[in-house]
Motif scaffolding. Structure first.
Motif, PDB file in Angstrom:
ATOM      1  N   PRO A   1     -10.789  -4.708  -2.936  1.00 50.81           N
ATOM      2  CA  PRO A   1     -10.486  -4.568  -4.360  1.00 50.81           C
ATOM      3  C   PRO A   1      -8.991  -4.484  -4.602  1.00 50.81           C
ATOM      4  CG  PRO A   1     -11.305  -2.512  -3.476  1.00 50.81           C
ATOM      5  CD  PRO A   1     -11.503  -3.542  -2.408  1.00 50.81           C
ATOM      6  N   LYS A   2      -8.546  -5.025  -5.723  1.00 48.23           N
ATOM      7  CA  LYS A   2      -7.130  -5.011  -6.064  1.00 48.23           C
ATOM      8  C   LYS A   2      -6.686  -3.584  -6.402  1.00 48.23           C
ATOM      9  CE  LYS A   2      -6.816  -9.722  -7.872  1.00 48.23           C
ATOM     10  NZ  LYS A   2      -6.475 -10.549  -9.044  1.00 48.23           N
ATOM     11  N   THR A   3      -5.508  -3.245  -5.957  1.00 45.69           N
ATOM     12  CA  THR A   3      -4.957  -1.921  -6.260  1.00 45.69           C
ATOM     13  C   THR A   3      -3.547  -2.072  -6.779  1.00 45.69           C
ATOM     14  OG1 THR A   3      -4.242  -1.717  -3.958  1.00 45.69           O
ATOM     15  CG2 THR A   3      -6.339  -0.726  -4.523  1.00 45.69           C
ATOM     16  N   ASP A   4      -3.073  -1.091  -7.496  1.00 42.36           N
ATOM     17  CA  ASP A   4      -1.738  -1.079  -8.063  1.00 42.36           C
ATOM     18  C   ASP A   4      -0.781  -0.532  -7.025  1.00 42.36           C
ATOM     19  OD1 ASP A   4       0.565  -0.705  -9.442  1.00 42.36           O
ATOM     20  OD2 ASP A   4      -0.404   0.117 -11.241  1.00 42.36           O
ATOM     21  N   VAL A   5       0.129  -1.386  -6.565  1.00 41.80           N
ATOM     22  CA  VAL A   5       1.037  -0.994  -5.498  1.00 41.80           C
ATOM     23  C   VAL A   5       1.927   0.169  -5.912  1.00 41.80           C
ATOM     24  CG1 VAL A   5       2.932  -1.797  -4.033  1.00 41.80           C
ATOM     25  CG2 VAL A   5       1.038  -3.320  -4.553  1.00 41.80           C
ATOM     26  N   SER A   6       2.218   0.267  -7.214  1.00 45.14           N
ATOM     27  CA  SER A   6       3.120   1.312  -7.684  1.00 45.14           C
ATOM     28  C   SER A   6       2.566   2.704  -7.467  1.00 45.14           C
ATOM     29  CB  SER A   6       3.418   1.117  -9.175  1.00 45.14           C
ATOM     30  OG  SER A   6       2.247   1.278  -9.927  1.00 45.14           O
ATOM     31  N   THR A   7       1.240   2.837  -7.396  1.00 42.82           N
ATOM     32  CA  THR A   7       0.675   4.180  -7.220  1.00 42.82           C
ATOM     33  C   THR A   7      -0.265   4.269  -6.022  1.00 42.82           C
ATOM     34  OG1 THR A   7      -1.071   3.623  -8.774  1.00 42.82           O
ATOM     35  CG2 THR A   7       0.828   4.784  -9.655  1.00 42.82           C
ATOM     36  N   MET A   8      -0.921   3.168  -5.688  1.00 45.72           N
ATOM     37  CA  MET A   8      -1.928   3.243  -4.648  1.00 45.72           C
ATOM     38  C   MET A   8      -1.457   2.668  -3.322  1.00 45.72           C
ATOM     39  SD  MET A   8      -4.601   4.709  -5.829  1.00 45.72           S
ATOM     40  CE  MET A   8      -5.874   4.221  -4.680  1.00 45.72           C
ATOM     41  N   GLY A   9      -0.448   1.804  -3.331  1.00 49.42           N
ATOM     42  CA  GLY A   9       0.009   1.192  -2.098  1.00 49.42           C
ATOM     43  C   GLY A   9      -1.123   0.480  -1.404  1.00 49.42           C
ATOM     44  N   ASP A  10      -1.264   0.702  -0.084  1.00 55.44           N
ATOM     45  CA  ASP A  10      -2.335   0.084   0.697  1.00 55.44           C
ATOM     46  C   ASP A  10      -3.461   1.070   0.984  1.00 55.44           C
ATOM     47  OD1 ASP A  10       0.242  -1.615   2.517  1.00 55.44           O
ATOM     48  OD2 ASP A  10      -0.940  -2.366   0.830  1.00 55.44           O
ATOM     49  N   GLY A  11      -3.508   2.157   0.256  1.00 56.50           N
ATOM     50  CA  GLY A  11      -4.499   3.191   0.543  1.00 56.50           C
ATOM     51  C   GLY A  11      -5.917   2.808   0.221  1.00 56.50           C
ATOM     52  N   GLY A  12      -6.111   1.950  -0.773  1.00 61.86           N
ATOM     53  CA  GLY A  12      -7.444   1.492  -1.147  1.00 61.86           C
ATOM     54  C   GLY A  12      -8.379   2.613  -1.526  1.00 61.86           C
ATOM     55  N   ASN A  13      -9.647   2.458  -1.133  1.00 62.31           N
ATOM     56  CA  ASN A  13     -10.677   3.421  -1.509  1.00 62.31           C
ATOM     57  C   ASN A  13     -10.491   4.781  -0.848  1.00 62.31           C
ATOM     58  OD1 ASN A  13     -11.988   1.585  -3.151  1.00 62.31           O
ATOM     59  ND2 ASN A  13     -13.220   0.771  -1.468  1.00 62.31           N
ATOM     60  N   VAL A  14      -9.917   4.800   0.345  1.00 64.28           N
ATOM     61  CA  VAL A  14      -9.672   6.073   1.025  1.00 64.28           C
ATOM     62  C   VAL A  14      -8.688   6.910   0.212  1.00 64.28           C
ATOM     63  CG1 VAL A  14      -8.704   7.164   3.094  1.00 64.28           C
ATOM     64  CG2 VAL A  14     -10.159   5.135   3.315  1.00 64.28           C
ATOM     65  N   ALA A  15      -7.621   6.259  -0.249  1.00 63.97           N
ATOM     66  CA  ALA A  15      -6.633   6.958  -1.075  1.00 63.97           C
ATOM     67  C   ALA A  15      -7.271   7.461  -2.364  1.00 63.97           C
ATOM     68  CB  ALA A  15      -5.464   6.033  -1.389  1.00 63.97           C
TER      69      ALA A  15
ATOM     70  N   ASN B   1       8.742   9.697  -5.431  1.00 65.78           N
ATOM     71  CA  ASN B   1       7.624  10.572  -5.744  1.00 65.78           C
ATOM     72  C   ASN B   1       6.708  10.622  -4.526  1.00 65.78           C
ATOM     73  OD1 ASN B   1       5.368  11.903  -6.733  1.00 65.78           O
ATOM     74  ND2 ASN B   1       5.335  10.792  -8.671  1.00 65.78           N
ATOM     75  N   PHE B   2       6.541  11.815  -3.976  1.00 57.19           N
ATOM     76  CA  PHE B   2       5.771  11.958  -2.733  1.00 57.19           C
ATOM     77  C   PHE B   2       4.293  12.277  -2.981  1.00 57.19           C
ATOM     78  CE2 PHE B   2      10.143  12.593  -1.478  1.00 57.19           C
ATOM     79  CZ  PHE B   2      10.223  11.921  -0.261  1.00 57.19           C
ATOM     80  N   LEU B   3       3.877  12.342  -4.241  1.00 56.49           N
ATOM     81  CA  LEU B   3       2.481  12.673  -4.532  1.00 56.49           C
ATOM     82  C   LEU B   3       1.485  11.669  -3.956  1.00 56.49           C
ATOM     83  CD1 LEU B   3       0.752  14.809  -5.887  1.00 56.49           C
ATOM     84  CD2 LEU B   3       0.898  13.529  -8.023  1.00 56.49           C
ATOM     85  N   PRO B   4       1.809  10.346  -3.941  1.00 55.30           N
ATOM     86  CA  PRO B   4       0.870   9.401  -3.333  1.00 55.30           C
ATOM     87  C   PRO B   4       0.571   9.676  -1.856  1.00 55.30           C
ATOM     88  CG  PRO B   4       2.439   8.222  -4.695  1.00 55.30           C
ATOM     89  CD  PRO B   4       2.914   9.653  -4.624  1.00 55.30           C
ATOM     90  N   CYS B   5       1.414  10.492  -1.211  1.00 52.88           N
ATOM     91  CA  CYS B   5       1.169  10.835   0.199  1.00 52.88           C
ATOM     92  C   CYS B   5      -0.142  11.594   0.370  1.00 52.88           C
ATOM     93  CB  CYS B   5       2.324  11.663   0.753  1.00 52.88           C
ATOM     94  SG  CYS B   5       3.895  10.782   0.829  1.00 52.88           S
ATOM     95  N   CYS B   6      -0.660  12.186  -0.735  1.00 49.71           N
ATOM     96  CA  CYS B   6      -1.972  12.850  -0.675  1.00 49.71           C
ATOM     97  C   CYS B   6      -3.058  11.876  -0.234  1.00 49.71           C
ATOM     98  CB  CYS B   6      -2.346  13.414  -2.047  1.00 49.71           C
ATOM     99  SG  CYS B   6      -1.335  14.802  -2.568  1.00 49.71           S
ATOM    100  N   GLY B   7      -2.868  10.615  -0.520  1.00 52.76           N
ATOM    101  CA  GLY B   7      -3.834   9.584  -0.130  1.00 52.76           C
ATOM    102  C   GLY B   7      -3.377   8.779   1.064  1.00 52.76           C
ATOM    103  N   PHE B   8      -2.451   9.361   1.845  1.00 53.67           N
ATOM    104  CA  PHE B   8      -1.873   8.671   3.015  1.00 53.67           C
ATOM    105  C   PHE B   8      -1.240   7.349   2.603  1.00 53.67           C
ATOM    106  CE2 PHE B   8      -5.297  11.301   4.952  1.00 53.67           C
ATOM    107  CZ  PHE B   8      -4.478  12.133   5.700  1.00 53.67           C
ATOM    108  N   VAL B   9      -0.541   7.396   1.474  1.00 52.16           N
ATOM    109  CA  VAL B   9       0.172   6.239   0.962  1.00 52.16           C
ATOM    110  C   VAL B   9       1.654   6.566   0.949  1.00 52.16           C
ATOM    111  CG1 VAL B   9       0.470   4.724  -1.045  1.00 52.16           C
ATOM    112  CG2 VAL B   9      -1.801   5.559  -0.448  1.00 52.16           C
TER     113      VAL B   9
END
Length: 352
Positions: free
Chosen positions: A5-19, A77-85
Motif C-alpha cells: 500500500p502507498k504511504t506518505d514518505v513525509s510521515t510514514m517513511g518505509d514503515g508501512g503497516n508495522v509503523a 521530528n523524531f516522533l516517527p521513530c515510534c514506528g521504526f521510521v
C-alpha cells in the motif's frame, strides 16, 4: 507479486503497516498516560478548590511550546521513530504575520478546548469527563448547522438522541432504599466538558476552512508544523487568561511546583504526552480510512475510561457502563453512517 500500500514518505517513511500499528499503540498509550498524569498533577495541586486548574492547563501547553522550538532548532521530528521510521525533516514554518492571524481562530479554539477539558477533569472523575466528551458530535452538528450553514445528514441527526440518552443514563444513580433513580453529576465538570466540546467543534470547522488554502499549507510545511504552531499560539493566548483568573495563586503554585515532585513531574510529563499523542493521532488517522479512524477514536475512549477507573479507583457502576456504551456506540455510528450508506446510494443511482 502484490504491490504494498502507498504511504506518505513525509510521515510514514518505509514503515508501512508495522509503523501504522505502532502508531496506534503509542497513540492509545499516550492518551491513557496523559489522562493519568493530568489528573495526578491536578490532585497534587489541590484539586477542584485550589484555583490552579487553568495554570496547570496553560503550562502543559508551555511544555509543548518548548518542545516545538526544540524541534525547529534541531530541524528534525523524531516522533516517527515510534514506528521504526527515520526522523522527518521539520524546518521552521515560512509564514508571515498575516498567516499567523489566519491561524488565531484555530489556536484560540484549541487552547479553549484544552483548558476546559482540564478544568472538567479537575472538577470530576476521568470517566465522567470522558463520557460527556463523547457527546462532541452533538455540538459539532449544532455548530455546523447554526454557525456554518452546513448541517449533517438526517442519518447523523438520528444518532444524536442516542448519544445524549447514553450520557444522561450514565449519570443515573439508584437510591439504595427506594430504588428510584436520581441524576448524579458534578455541574462544573459537566459545564467545562460541554464548553470543551463546543470549542473542539468550532476548531474542527475553522481548521477545515484554514486548510483550503494550498499556499498556506505549503508555507506551514506539514502536519507536524501545523500542530506545533497551534500549540505555541494556544500557549500565548492562554497566558493572559491564566494570570487574570489565577494570578493571585501563582506564587503559591510556584512554591508547590518546586517542592512537590509529584506535581512538577506529572505536569511536565502530561504536557509532553498531550503534545505527542495528539500529533501521533493526527499522523495515524491521516493514514487510515474514515471508518478506521472512527473505530480507533471509539476504542481509545473506552480504553482511557477503563484504565483511568482502574488507576484512580473510580467506580464503574452498571449505569455508567451501559450509558457510556450507548453514548460511545452512538458516536461510532454517527461517525461512519454517511460513509456506510454512500455505496448503497451509488448502486441505486446506477440501477435507475
Amino acid at each position: 507479486l502484490i504491490a504494498p500500500p502507498k504511504t506518505d514518505v513525509s510521515t510514514m517513511g518505509d514503515g508501512g503497516n508495522v509503523a501504522l500499528l505502532l502508531y496506534f499503540a503509542f497513540w492509545y498509550l499516550g492518551n491513557s498516560f496523559y489522562n493519568i498524569q493530568n489528573k495526578t498533577a491536578l490532585n497534587a495541586a489541590g484539586g477542584k478548590h485550589a484555583g490552579i486548574g487553568m495554570t496547570v492547563a496553560t503550562l502543559q501547553l508551555g511544555v509543548g511550546t518548548i518542545y516545538s522550538f526544540l524541534i525547529w532548532i534541531i530541524g528534525y521530528n523524531f516522533l516517527p521513530c515510534c514506528g521504526f521510521v527515520a526522523p522527518t525533516k521539520q524546518d521552521l514554518p515560512k509564514i508571515g504575520l498575516s498567516d499567523l492571524i489566519k491561524m488565531l481562530p484555530v489556536a484560540f479554539c484549541s487552547a479553549a478546548a484544552h483548558s476546559s477539558s482540564v478544568l472538567s477533569l479537575n472538577a470530576g472523575s476521568v470517566t465522567f469527563a470522558q463520557i460527556v466528551k463523547a457527546g462532541e458530535p452533538v455540538f459539532a452538528a449544532l455548530v455546523a448547522t447554526l454557525m456554518y450553514g452546513n448541517p449533517p445528514s438526517i442519518y447523523k441527526w438520528l444518532c444524536l438522541p442516542v448519544v445524549i440518552g447514553g450520557v444522561i443514563f450514565s449519570c443515573l444513580k439508584p437510591d439504595p432504599v427506594t430504588g428510584k433513580y436520581t441524576i448524579e453529576y458534578d455541574m462544573t465538570s459537566l459545564v467545562m466538558a460541554s464548553i470543551a466540546n463546543l470549542f473542539a467543534a468550532i476548531k474542527g470547522a475553522e481548521n477545515s476552512k484554514l486548510l483550503k488554502s494550498k499556499d498556506l499549507k505549503e508555507r506551514i510545511g506539514g502536519v507536524g508544523n501545523q500542530f506545533a504552531l497551534t500549540e505555541v499560539l494556544g500557549f500565548f493566548i492562554s497566558l493572559p487568561v491564566m494570570f487574570y483568573l489565577e494570578g493571585a495563586n501563582f506564587p503559591k503554585f510556584c512554591d508547590m511546583f518546586t517542592t512537590n515532585g509529584v506535581l512538577s513531574y506529572n505536569l511536565i510529563a502530561s504536557g509532553m504526552t498531550f503534545y505527542l499523542y495528539n500529533e501521533l493521532a493526527t499522523m495515524t488517522i491521516k493514514k487510515t480510512s474514515a471508518v478506521t479512524g472512527s473505530v480507533a477514536n471509539t476504542a481509545k475512549r473506552v480504553i482511557v475510561m477503563v484504565v483511568s477507573a482502574f488507576v484512580f479507583g473510580e467506580s464503574l457502576t452498571f449505569e455508567k457502563k451501559l450509558g457510556s456504551a450507548i453514548a460511545i456506540g452512538g458516536v461510532f455510528v454517527y461517525s461512519i453512517i454517511d460513509e456506510v450508506l454512500k455505496p448503497k446510494k451509488a448502486v441505486d443511482k446506477k440501477k435507475v
